[in-house]
Design an enzyme around this catalytic site. Sequence first.
Site, PDB file in Angstrom:
ATOM      1  CD  GLU A   8      18.862 126.847  19.575  1.00 57.22           C
ATOM      2  OE1 GLU A   8      19.735 125.958  19.633  1.00 57.22           O
ATOM      3  OE2 GLU A   8      18.305 127.320  20.587  1.00 57.22           O
ATOM      4  CG  ASP A 129      29.349 121.162  18.759  1.00 58.80           C
ATOM      5  OD1 ASP A 129      29.326 122.393  18.910  1.00 58.80           O
ATOM      6  OD2 ASP A 129      28.691 120.569  17.878  1.00 58.80           O
TER       7      ASP A 129
END
Length: 249
Positions: A8, A129
């Site tokens: 990330e 999500d």
Amino acid sequence: MILYPTLEIMNGKCVSLKRGRLEEPVLWHIDPLATARRFAEAGAEWLHVTDINRLLGNAGDNSDLIEEIISAAGIPVQLGGGFRSREAVERWIDKGAGRIVIGTMAVYYPDLVKELAKLHPDQIILSLDIYQGRLMTDGWRSPSAFTPEAFLAEFDRAPLAGVIVTDIDAYIADEPDGSMGVIAGLAKGTRHPVIASGIVRSIDDVSRLHYIPGISGAVIGRALMTKDVDLVDALDVARATPEPTAEFQ
């Protein structure tokens, strides 16, 4: 089952999101390029990269670094983080990204994403999500009107490379057990391979996912950074042939 070790990237650095808090990233003092190479040397087949700046829609630009990672990793890169246009998707495919992860854009422009999947077969990943049973968009910040099941069914005929599912409830609570049921239910209802995200905290989690039908892989990031999981050991578990299990009556 394929494991996707994850980088990330925020402001050129490797970070993790503690309980999904975009505003409170944990900074890791490691070299992103060296880490990508180390993951490949450990035997990973894919690398997953998320551009946090793009996800947040802020001014940070990680493009040059991500291009270097794609070039240097030695394995294909699955890239996610704030894709909002056809041009952005096709630009990164041209730059060598093996797959592009699309979430919010698929909610607002489903026909465009289906078209991109047809133009780039096996290179578009749909991202779901889920928070309290609802599909979230804009980096987990906005609930949509769709149920996860209806949204996934909308793309059933598209030639997707797969679907990444994140159960935000379990991610925030740091408890993966609930996610297993959510992800297993969605995997059962789709023909697409499903990649679990955000729930691997230990080798045991890898082993449990390995036995869930329809789960083709798992994204694993923070557990590698904290060294709670050794990638070589996790890959051995993920690649092992599952033993027969009794069916529940």
